[in-house]
Design an enzyme around this catalytic site. Structure first.
Site, PDB file in Angstrom:
ATOM      1  N   GLU A   1       2.436  -9.857  13.878  1.00 22.18           N
ATOM      2  CA  GLU A   1       1.562 -10.632  15.176  1.00 22.18           C
ATOM      3  C   GLU A   1       1.884 -12.100  15.108  1.00 22.18           C
ATOM      4  O   GLU A   1       1.831 -12.419  16.272  1.00 22.18           O
ATOM      5  CB  GLU A   1       0.230 -10.157  15.118  1.00 22.18           C
TER       6      GLU A   1
ATOM      7  N   ARG B   1       0.767  -1.125   0.008  1.00 24.02           N
ATOM      8  CA  ARG B   1       0.018   0.039  -0.126  1.00 24.02           C
ATOM      9  C   ARG B   1       0.699   1.349  -0.111  1.00 24.02           C
ATOM     10  O   ARG B   1       0.302   2.419  -0.555  1.00 24.02           O
ATOM     11  CB  ARG B   1      -1.020   0.012   1.167  1.00 24.02           C
TER      12      ARG B   1
HETATM   13  O1  LIG Z   1       2.606  -1.315  11.865  1.00 26.60           O
HETATM   14  P1  LIG Z   1       2.877  -2.872  11.462  1.00 26.60           P
HETATM   15  O2  LIG Z   1       2.221  -3.779  12.569  1.00 26.60           O
HETATM   16  O3  LIG Z   1       4.053  -3.741  10.919  1.00 26.60           O
HETATM   17  O4  LIG Z   1       1.592  -2.919  10.458  1.00 26.60           O
HETATM   18  C1  LIG Z   1       1.778  -2.249   9.171  1.00 26.60           C
HETATM   19  C2  LIG Z   1       1.713  -2.817   7.926  1.00 26.60           C
HETATM   20  O5  LIG Z   1       0.733  -3.766   7.809  1.00 26.60           O
HETATM   21  C3  LIG Z   1       0.113  -3.546   6.287  1.00 26.60           C
HETATM   22  O6  LIG Z   1       0.777  -4.068   5.506  1.00 26.60           O
HETATM   23  P2  LIG Z   1       0.613  -6.026   5.228  1.00 26.60           P
HETATM   24  O7  LIG Z   1       1.910  -6.597   6.000  1.00 26.60           O
HETATM   25  O8  LIG Z   1      -0.648  -6.319   5.752  1.00 26.60           O
HETATM   26  O9  LIG Z   1       0.910  -5.982   3.610  1.00 26.60           O
HETATM   27  P3  LIG Z   1       0.131  -5.861   2.706  1.00 26.60           P
HETATM   28  O10 LIG Z   1       0.356  -4.219   2.294  1.00 26.60           O
HETATM   29  O11 LIG Z   1       0.998  -6.265   1.319  1.00 26.60           O
HETATM   30  O12 LIG Z   1      -1.186  -6.370   2.373  1.00 26.60           O
HETATM   31  C4  LIG Z   1       0.289  -2.327   6.325  1.00 26.60           C
HETATM   32  O13 LIG Z   1       0.036  -1.671   4.859  1.00 26.60           O
HETATM   33  C5  LIG Z   1       1.506  -1.690   6.830  1.00 26.60           C
HETATM   34  O14 LIG Z   1       2.567  -2.197   5.726  1.00 26.60           O
HETATM   35  N1  LIG Z   2      -5.708  -2.586  11.564  1.00 24.55           N
HETATM   36  C1  LIG Z   2      -5.234  -2.634  10.163  1.00 24.55           C
HETATM   37  N2  LIG Z   2      -5.863  -2.359   9.144  1.00 24.55           N
HETATM   38  C2  LIG Z   2      -5.060  -2.373   7.791  1.00 24.55           C
HETATM   39  N3  LIG Z   2      -3.823  -2.705   7.595  1.00 24.55           N
HETATM   40  C3  LIG Z   2      -3.148  -3.255   8.804  1.00 24.55           C
HETATM   41  N4  LIG Z   2      -2.060  -3.799   8.860  1.00 24.55           N
HETATM   42  C4  LIG Z   2      -1.804  -4.035  10.365  1.00 24.55           C
HETATM   43  N5  LIG Z   2      -2.873  -3.723  10.958  1.00 24.55           N
HETATM   44  C5  LIG Z   2      -3.700  -3.597  10.091  1.00 24.55           C
END
Ligand SMILES: O=P(O)(O)OC[C@H]1O[C@H](OP(=O)(O)OP(=O)(O)O)[C@H](O)[C@@H]1O
Ligand SMILES: Nc1ncnc2[nH]cnc12
Length: 215
Positions: free
Chosen positions: A138, A101
């Site tokens: 997590e 994202r």
């Molecule tokens: O602060 P944190 O606990 O590290 O979480 C935040 C991260 O989680 C989500 O990505 P995700 O790992 O879900 O990957 P994605 O964007 O590929 O779905 C979000 O876009 C951040 O990159």
């Molecule tokens: N609550 C949340 N919503 C969207 N992306 C996430 N990545 C980690 N926690 C999230």
């Protein structure tokens, strides 16, 4: 996670399952002096355009979905503009976006401030030599990679993502960039979870967020 200080442009929350039920942005002023004030009217539209989906992708997670914001070009532009206003004129050489994202917002910010864009990718996606940095989620672990040569030592970098939750992903991005010699100036996210209230840092670097969510 280490020291945490938050640097929030605005507050509010988006605890609604429908995007038009979001509460108004909070009135707290950003600490740090640069960037938009918390009462910037654009923040309300941004907060209102983030949908919170309970129990996605697993039970207990309140998922902050930015896709409604992307369907509203004026609001999407407001979000990009707010980051651009903060980082233009700061000698930023590179915007590093976190897969996936961070790839939505990072390139627009980079182009607007005249910086290069560096994708920080999930494992085994980049064809060249890479720096790798693992981090804890997590449940389980993940990894970010960056091409060797993407950054020159001493270049000033802003790291962009959509959301900071535990901060583990941003911390790994900072470590990765610093191993390559980058000067990480700040991390920038649309959304921060409320436990990161008021002012925080990750690995000693400020984190600038536009709106606060609930989890
Ligand atoms: O602060 P944190 O606990 O590290 O979480 C935040 C991260 O989680 C989500 O990505 P995700 O790992 O879900 O990957 P994605 O964007 O590929 O779905 C979000 O876009 C951040 O990159
Ligand atoms: N609550 C949340 N919503 C969207 N992306 C996430 N990545 C980690 N926690 C999230």
């Amino acid at each position: 996670m280490g020291e945490q200080e938050n640097n929030k442009a605005g507050g509010g929350g988006n605890d609604a399952t429908a995007v038009d039920e979001a509460p108004p942005a909070a009135a707290a002023k950003e600490k740090g002096g640069r960037g938009a004030a918390a009462d910037d009217p654009r923040l309300q539209g941004i907060s209102d355009s983030i949908r919170v989906v309970p129990h996605f992708p697993k039970p207990g997670i309140m998922f902050n979905d930015i896709t409604p914001l992307l369907l509203r070009p004026a609001v999407f532009k407001d979000a990009v503009d707010m980051f651009v206003e903060r980082y233009q004129g700061m000698g930023i050489a590179a915007v590093a976006g976190i897969e996936a994202r961070g790839f939505i917002f990072g390139p627009a910010i980079a182009l607007a401030i005249g910086a290069k864009f560096i994708p920080l990718r999930k494992p085994k996606k980049l064809p060249g030599d890479v720096f790798s940095e693992s981090y804890e989620l997590e449940y389980g672990t993940d990894c970010l990679e960056m091409h060797v040569g993407a950054i020159e030592p001493g270049e000033r970098v802003v790291v962009v993502d959509d959301l900071v939750a535990t901060g583990g992903t941003l911390s790994a991005a900072i470590r990765l960039l610093e191993r390559a010699g980058a000067d990480v100036v700040e991390c920038a996210c649309l959304i921060g979870l409320p436990k990161f209230k008021d002012f925080y840092k990750l690995n000693g670097k400020p984190v600038y967020i536009l709106v606060e969510s609930r989890k």
